[in-house]
Design a protein around this motif. Sequence first.
Motif, PDB file in Angstrom:
ATOM      1  N   GLY A  48      15.242 -20.712  31.183  1.00 23.51           N
ATOM      2  CA  GLY A  48      15.480 -19.288  31.027  1.00 23.51           C
ATOM      3  C   GLY A  48      16.869 -18.858  31.453  1.00 23.51           C
ATOM      4  N   LYS A  49      17.446 -19.550  32.458  1.00 26.00           N
ATOM      5  CA  LYS A  49      18.802 -19.237  32.926  1.00 26.00           C
ATOM      6  C   LYS A  49      19.830 -19.402  31.817  1.00 26.00           C
ATOM      7  CE  LYS A  49      19.120 -20.497  37.728  1.00 26.00           C
ATOM      8  NZ  LYS A  49      19.680 -21.412  38.707  1.00 26.00           N
ATOM      9  N   GLU A  50      19.557 -20.340  30.909  1.00 28.94           N
ATOM     10  CA  GLU A  50      20.513 -20.659  29.846  1.00 28.94           C
ATOM     11  C   GLU A  50      20.413 -19.725  28.645  1.00 28.94           C
ATOM     12  OE1 GLU A  50      19.728 -24.741  28.940  1.00 28.94           O
ATOM     13  OE2 GLU A  50      20.301 -25.418  30.947  1.00 28.94           O
ATOM     14  N   ILE A  51      19.275 -19.053  28.478  1.00 30.40           N
ATOM     15  CA  ILE A  51      19.104 -18.276  27.242  1.00 30.40           C
ATOM     16  C   ILE A  51      18.826 -16.794  27.459  1.00 30.40           C
ATOM     17  CG2 ILE A  51      18.369 -20.240  25.846  1.00 30.40           C
ATOM     18  CD1 ILE A  51      15.480 -19.319  26.220  1.00 30.40           C
ATOM     19  N   LEU A  52      18.444 -16.379  28.667  1.00 33.93           N
ATOM     20  CA  LEU A  52      18.095 -14.981  28.906  1.00 33.93           C
ATOM     21  C   LEU A  52      19.174 -14.257  29.687  1.00 33.93           C
ATOM     22  CD1 LEU A  52      14.365 -15.479  29.976  1.00 33.93           C
ATOM     23  CD2 LEU A  52      15.204 -14.753  27.742  1.00 33.93           C
ATOM     24  N   PRO A  53      19.348 -12.971  29.410  1.00 37.56           N
ATOM     25  CA  PRO A  53      20.273 -12.183  30.232  1.00 37.56           C
ATOM     26  C   PRO A  53      19.753 -12.137  31.674  1.00 37.56           C
ATOM     27  CG  PRO A  53      19.565 -10.949  28.272  1.00 37.56           C
ATOM     28  CD  PRO A  53      18.759 -12.196  28.329  1.00 37.56           C
ATOM     29  N   ALA A  54      20.660 -12.052  32.633  1.00 32.01           N
ATOM     30  CA  ALA A  54      20.299 -12.090  34.060  1.00 32.01           C
ATOM     31  C   ALA A  54      19.273 -11.015  34.419  1.00 32.01           C
ATOM     32  CB  ALA A  54      21.553 -11.956  34.913  1.00 32.01           C
ATOM     33  N   GLU A  55      19.425  -9.815  33.853  1.00 34.95           N
ATOM     34  CA  GLU A  55      18.493  -8.726  34.167  1.00 34.95           C
ATOM     35  C   GLU A  55      17.072  -9.045  33.692  1.00 34.95           C
ATOM     36  OE1 GLU A  55      21.207  -7.965  31.918  1.00 34.95           O
ATOM     37  OE2 GLU A  55      22.504  -7.844  33.653  1.00 34.95           O
ATOM     38  N   LEU A  56      16.978  -9.607  32.503  1.00 34.49           N
ATOM     39  CA  LEU A  56      15.661  -9.962  31.964  1.00 34.49           C
ATOM     40  C   LEU A  56      15.044 -11.101  32.761  1.00 34.49           C
ATOM     41  CD1 LEU A  56      13.419  -9.633  29.900  1.00 34.49           C
ATOM     42  CD2 LEU A  56      14.738 -11.029  28.307  1.00 34.49           C
ATOM     43  N   LEU A  57      15.833 -12.085  33.096  1.00 32.82           N
ATOM     44  CA  LEU A  57      15.348 -13.205  33.904  1.00 32.82           C
ATOM     45  C   LEU A  57      14.818 -12.701  35.248  1.00 32.82           C
ATOM     46  CD1 LEU A  57      14.929 -16.237  34.226  1.00 32.82           C
ATOM     47  CD2 LEU A  57      17.266 -16.378  35.102  1.00 32.82           C
ATOM     48  N   SER A  58      15.557 -11.806  35.865  1.00 35.32           N
ATOM     49  CA  SER A  58      15.136 -11.241  37.145  1.00 35.32           C
ATOM     50  C   SER A  58      13.810 -10.489  37.003  1.00 35.32           C
ATOM     51  CB  SER A  58      16.226 -10.301  37.673  1.00 35.32           C
ATOM     52  OG  SER A  58      15.811  -9.707  38.866  1.00 35.32           O
ATOM     53  N   GLU A  59      13.671  -9.765  35.924  1.00 33.71           N
ATOM     54  CA  GLU A  59      12.422  -9.021  35.678  1.00 33.71           C
ATOM     55  C   GLU A  59      11.250  -9.977  35.457  1.00 33.71           C
ATOM     56  OE1 GLU A  59      10.085  -5.648  35.447  1.00 33.71           O
ATOM     57  OE2 GLU A  59      12.187  -5.765  36.053  1.00 33.71           O
ATOM     58  N   LEU A  60      11.454 -11.026  34.684  1.00 37.47           N
ATOM     59  CA  LEU A  60      10.394 -12.012  34.440  1.00 37.47           C
ATOM     60  C   LEU A  60       9.982 -12.719  35.731  1.00 37.47           C
ATOM     61  CD1 LEU A  60      11.572 -13.609  31.077  1.00 37.47           C
ATOM     62  CD2 LEU A  60       9.501 -12.259  31.440  1.00 37.47           C
ATOM     63  N   GLN A  61      10.941 -12.954  36.600  1.00 39.05           N
ATOM     64  CA  GLN A  61      10.646 -13.654  37.857  1.00 39.05           C
ATOM     65  C   GLN A  61       9.743 -12.830  38.776  1.00 39.05           C
ATOM     66  OE1 GLN A  61      14.723 -14.538  38.909  1.00 39.05           O
ATOM     67  NE2 GLN A  61      14.432 -16.715  38.418  1.00 39.05           N
ATOM     68  N   LYS A  62       9.611 -11.543  38.510  1.00 39.75           N
ATOM     69  CA  LYS A  62       8.656 -10.731  39.268  1.00 39.75           C
ATOM     70  C   LYS A  62       7.221 -11.120  38.932  1.00 39.75           C
ATOM     71  CE  LYS A  62      11.663  -6.680  39.472  1.00 39.75           C
ATOM     72  NZ  LYS A  62      11.837  -5.286  39.000  1.00 39.75           N
ATOM     73  N   TYR A  63       7.008 -11.692  37.740  1.00 44.26           N
ATOM     74  CA  TYR A  63       5.669 -12.030  37.259  1.00 44.26           C
ATOM     75  C   TYR A  63       5.397 -13.535  37.293  1.00 44.26           C
ATOM     76  CZ  TYR A  63       6.037  -7.270  35.550  1.00 44.26           C
ATOM     77  OH  TYR A  63       6.219  -5.912  35.477  1.00 44.26           O
ATOM     78  N   VAL A  64       6.406 -14.330  36.985  1.00 42.95           N
ATOM     79  CA  VAL A  64       6.234 -15.779  36.873  1.00 42.95           C
ATOM     80  C   VAL A  64       7.460 -16.464  37.445  1.00 42.95           C
ATOM     81  CG1 VAL A  64       5.969 -17.700  35.256  1.00 42.95           C
ATOM     82  CG2 VAL A  64       4.866 -15.535  34.752  1.00 42.95           C
ATOM     83  N   GLN A  65       7.223 -17.487  38.287  1.00 45.32           N
ATOM     84  CA  GLN A  65       8.340 -18.265  38.818  1.00 45.32           C
ATOM     85  C   GLN A  65       7.986 -19.741  38.776  1.00 45.32           C
ATOM     86  OE1 GLN A  65       9.996 -17.076  42.571  1.00 45.32           O
ATOM     87  NE2 GLN A  65       9.605 -14.907  42.170  1.00 45.32           N
ATOM     88  N   GLY A  66       8.839 -20.515  38.170  1.00 43.04           N
ATOM     89  CA  GLY A  66       8.649 -21.962  38.141  1.00 43.04           C
ATOM     90  C   GLY A  66       7.507 -22.442  37.268  1.00 43.04           C
ATOM     91  N   GLU A  67       6.995 -21.595  36.389  1.00 43.07           N
ATOM     92  CA  GLU A  67       5.900 -21.982  35.493  1.00 43.07           C
ATOM     93  C   GLU A  67       6.378 -21.886  34.048  1.00 43.07           C
ATOM     94  OE1 GLU A  67       2.087 -20.078  36.251  1.00 43.07           O
ATOM     95  OE2 GLU A  67       2.876 -19.407  38.182  1.00 43.07           O
ATOM     96  N   ALA A  68       5.728 -22.617  33.193  1.00 42.03           N
ATOM     97  CA  ALA A  68       6.036 -22.531  31.767  1.00 42.03           C
ATOM     98  C   ALA A  68       5.206 -21.400  31.167  1.00 42.03           C
ATOM     99  CB  ALA A  68       5.704 -23.847  31.073  1.00 42.03           C
ATOM    100  N   ILE A  69       5.841 -20.578  30.364  1.00 41.88           N
ATOM    101  CA  ILE A  69       5.114 -19.526  29.651  1.00 41.88           C
ATOM    102  C   ILE A  69       5.422 -19.662  28.165  1.00 41.88           C
ATOM    103  CG2 ILE A  69       5.087 -17.919  31.595  1.00 41.88           C
ATOM    104  CD1 ILE A  69       7.305 -16.342  30.209  1.00 41.88           C
ATOM    105  N   TYR A  70       4.471 -19.220  27.356  1.00 42.13           N
ATOM    106  CA  TYR A  70       4.638 -19.265  25.908  1.00 42.13           C
ATOM    107  C   TYR A  70       4.998 -17.865  25.428  1.00 42.13           C
ATOM    108  CZ  TYR A  70       3.529 -19.395  20.962  1.00 42.13           C
ATOM    109  OH  TYR A  70       3.592 -19.280  19.597  1.00 42.13           O
ATOM    110  N   ILE A  71       6.060 -17.755  24.652  1.00 41.32           N
ATOM    111  CA  ILE A  71       6.443 -16.480  24.062  1.00 41.32           C
ATOM    112  C   ILE A  71       6.214 -16.600  22.560  1.00 41.32           C
ATOM    113  CG2 ILE A  71       8.320 -14.832  23.703  1.00 41.32           C
ATOM    114  CD1 ILE A  71       9.531 -15.944  26.343  1.00 41.32           C
ATOM    115  N   PRO A  72       5.210 -15.883  22.043  1.00 40.47           N
ATOM    116  CA  PRO A  72       4.864 -16.027  20.626  1.00 40.47           C
ATOM    117  C   PRO A  72       5.939 -15.465  19.700  1.00 40.47           C
ATOM    118  CG  PRO A  72       3.591 -14.264  21.629  1.00 40.47           C
ATOM    119  CD  PRO A  72       4.376 -14.912  22.725  1.00 40.47           C
ATOM    120  N   LYS A  73       5.930 -15.947  18.479  1.00 38.48           N
ATOM    121  CA  LYS A  73       6.841 -15.432  17.466  1.00 38.48           C
ATOM    122  C   LYS A  73       6.513 -13.976  17.195  1.00 38.48           C
ATOM    123  CE  LYS A  73       7.400 -19.682  14.810  1.00 38.48           C
ATOM    124  NZ  LYS A  73       7.195 -20.286  13.501  1.00 38.48           N
ATOM    125  N   GLN A  74       7.500 -13.244  16.786  1.00 44.58           N
ATOM    126  CA  GLN A  74       7.314 -11.849  16.440  1.00 44.58           C
ATOM    127  C   GLN A  74       6.940 -11.785  14.967  1.00 44.58           C
ATOM    128  OE1 GLN A  74      10.813  -9.440  16.969  1.00 44.58           O
ATOM    129  NE2 GLN A  74       9.621  -7.886  18.009  1.00 44.58           N
TER     130      GLN A  74
END
Length: 96
Positions: A6-32
Amino acid sequence: MVYRNGKEILPAELLSELQKYVQGEAIYIPKQEPRRAGWGELSGARDSIRSRNREIWSMYREGVSVADLVQRFHLSEDSIKKIIQQFPKQSNCLSK
């Protein structure tokens, strides 16, 4: 499935927000997508079966027996009968 950091592909603000919910786990992001494709829509199988069923109905209407349709299409007698019975109820099947 490919995992990306995530560090390589997400903006820092979004990464920080996601880390409030999930840290160190794999998550699946479905296609839009507006919706998933139904069975056989992408491969053409649905259209192929619809065409075959119209042909069975047409041949039956022209006088071909159920036994002959079983032999020609390699389907069970019950399957042929179900196909034949669905058409009078669904007149729009003939126009597709």
